[in-house]
Design a protein around this motif. Structure first.
Motif, PDB file in Angstrom:
ATOM      1  N   VAL A   1     -21.412 -47.150  30.669  1.00 39.55           N
ATOM      2  CA  VAL A   1     -22.642 -47.917  30.511  1.00 39.55           C
ATOM      3  C   VAL A   1     -23.241 -48.197  31.887  1.00 39.55           C
ATOM      4  O   VAL A   1     -22.521 -48.530  32.821  1.00 39.55           O
ATOM      5  CB  VAL A   1     -22.362 -49.262  29.792  1.00 39.55           C
ATOM      6  CG1 VAL A   1     -23.634 -50.057  29.589  1.00 39.55           C
ATOM      7  CG2 VAL A   1     -21.663 -49.026  28.467  1.00 39.55           C
TER       8      VAL A   1
ATOM      9  N   ILE B   1     -24.522 -44.377  28.409  1.00 40.12           N
ATOM     10  CA  ILE B   1     -25.586 -45.131  27.752  1.00 40.12           C
ATOM     11  C   ILE B   1     -26.393 -45.870  28.812  1.00 40.12           C
ATOM     12  O   ILE B   1     -25.838 -46.595  29.629  1.00 40.12           O
ATOM     13  CB  ILE B   1     -25.038 -46.174  26.759  1.00 40.12           C
ATOM     14  CG1 ILE B   1     -24.349 -45.513  25.582  1.00 40.12           C
ATOM     15  CG2 ILE B   1     -26.152 -47.073  26.255  1.00 40.12           C
ATOM     16  CD1 ILE B   1     -23.849 -46.492  24.547  1.00 40.12           C
TER      17      ILE B   1
ATOM     18  N   SER C   1     -28.388 -48.857  29.129  1.00 44.16           N
ATOM     19  CA  SER C   1     -28.450 -50.076  28.339  1.00 44.16           C
ATOM     20  C   SER C   1     -29.721 -50.855  28.674  1.00 44.16           C
ATOM     21  O   SER C   1     -29.889 -51.336  29.785  1.00 44.16           O
ATOM     22  CB  SER C   1     -27.212 -50.918  28.650  1.00 44.16           C
ATOM     23  OG  SER C   1     -27.236 -52.109  27.939  1.00 44.16           O
TER      24      SER C   1
ATOM     25  N   PHE D   1     -27.511 -41.323  26.283  1.00 47.68           N
ATOM     26  CA  PHE D   1     -28.253 -42.097  25.295  1.00 47.68           C
ATOM     27  C   PHE D   1     -29.016 -43.217  25.987  1.00 47.68           C
ATOM     28  O   PHE D   1     -28.533 -43.775  26.969  1.00 47.68           O
ATOM     29  CB  PHE D   1     -27.300 -42.748  24.270  1.00 47.68           C
ATOM     30  CG  PHE D   1     -26.638 -41.790  23.339  1.00 47.68           C
ATOM     31  CD1 PHE D   1     -27.203 -41.490  22.109  1.00 47.68           C
ATOM     32  CD2 PHE D   1     -25.436 -41.198  23.675  1.00 47.68           C
ATOM     33  CE1 PHE D   1     -26.582 -40.606  21.239  1.00 47.68           C
ATOM     34  CE2 PHE D   1     -24.807 -40.313  22.812  1.00 47.68           C
ATOM     35  CZ  PHE D   1     -25.381 -40.017  21.590  1.00 47.68           C
TER      36      PHE D   1
ATOM     37  N   PRO E   1     -24.648 -43.880  19.524  1.00 48.24           N
ATOM     38  CA  PRO E   1     -23.710 -43.356  20.528  1.00 48.24           C
ATOM     39  C   PRO E   1     -22.247 -43.489  20.105  1.00 48.24           C
ATOM     40  O   PRO E   1     -21.443 -42.586  20.329  1.00 48.24           O
ATOM     41  CB  PRO E   1     -23.988 -44.204  21.773  1.00 48.24           C
ATOM     42  CG  PRO E   1     -25.340 -44.776  21.566  1.00 48.24           C
ATOM     43  CD  PRO E   1     -25.538 -44.885  20.090  1.00 48.24           C
TER      44      PRO E   1
END
Length: 191
Positions: free
Chosen positions: A84, A117, A119, A145, A158
């Motif tokens: 992340v 990801i 975020s 993502f 995800p």
């Protein structure tokens, strides 16, 4: 009972890994908390909708600038990694890059299940140009993502993708076991 696959969620400290997990697992919104509580390590047992299998999600402690390396036991225990990073913190993307390199260095499988990801929070606009992150993901052979931490549905995708990658059987090498069907003699008996 069989082995429960483990997904390790890793990244730079203070970017919302725990908030992301709590939104997916409990549908709780802790992204607007004024006080940041540092995570040492939390474990959640969840069932992921796509394959109805149970998974353990391990919320790892945030990594510091000076120590960007996965603990070795994570590499032995993990079945997949979810990295992340935040669009507002360039260091967090740099940490994800170093984590992926560390994973590649110590894993036998080059296609080890891992995703990244970006975020996002409401009110924070993503960088208009994500080509660097997307080019990095393509180069590293990792799925990328973008997900708003306040949108549980977007965050579920995800995890579902990673779960499907983990549940795929590892391809076994195909090689001939010998030339033809030769009979082998063991103890004087032909087999």
């Amino acid at each position: 009972m069989g082995k429960i696959p483990k997904i390790f969620v890793c990244g730079f400290k203070g970017i919302g890994k725990s908030s992301l997990i709590q939104k997916v697992v409990f549908n709780e919104d802790s992204s607007h908390q004024s006080q940041y509580d540092e995570t040492s390590e939390d474990i959640y047992a969840v069932t992921i909708e796509t394959d109805k299998d149970k998974y353990m999600i391990v919320d790892c402690a945030g990594l510091q600038d000076n120590k960007v390396e996965l603990p070795r036991h994570y590499l032995q225990l993990a079945d997949g990694f979810l990295f992340v990073y935040s669009p507002t913190d360039v260091k967090s993307f740099h940490v994800v890059d170093l984590l992926k390199k560390d994973l590649d260095k110590y894993q036998d499988r080059k296609d080890f299940p891992a995703i990244a990801i970006l975020s996002l929070y409401t009110g924070i606009t993503p960088p208009t140009d994500l080509t660097d992150a997307q080019a990095w993901a393509q180069r590293e052979k990792i799925r990328h993502f973008e997900a708003n931490i306040e949108n549980r549905t977007a965050l579920s995708e995800p995890f579902a993708y990673l779960a499907s990658r983990i549940s795929q059987p590892v391809a076994k090498p195909s090689f001939p076991l010998g030339a033809g069907n030769k009979k082998i003699s063991i103890g004087g008996k032909q087999q």
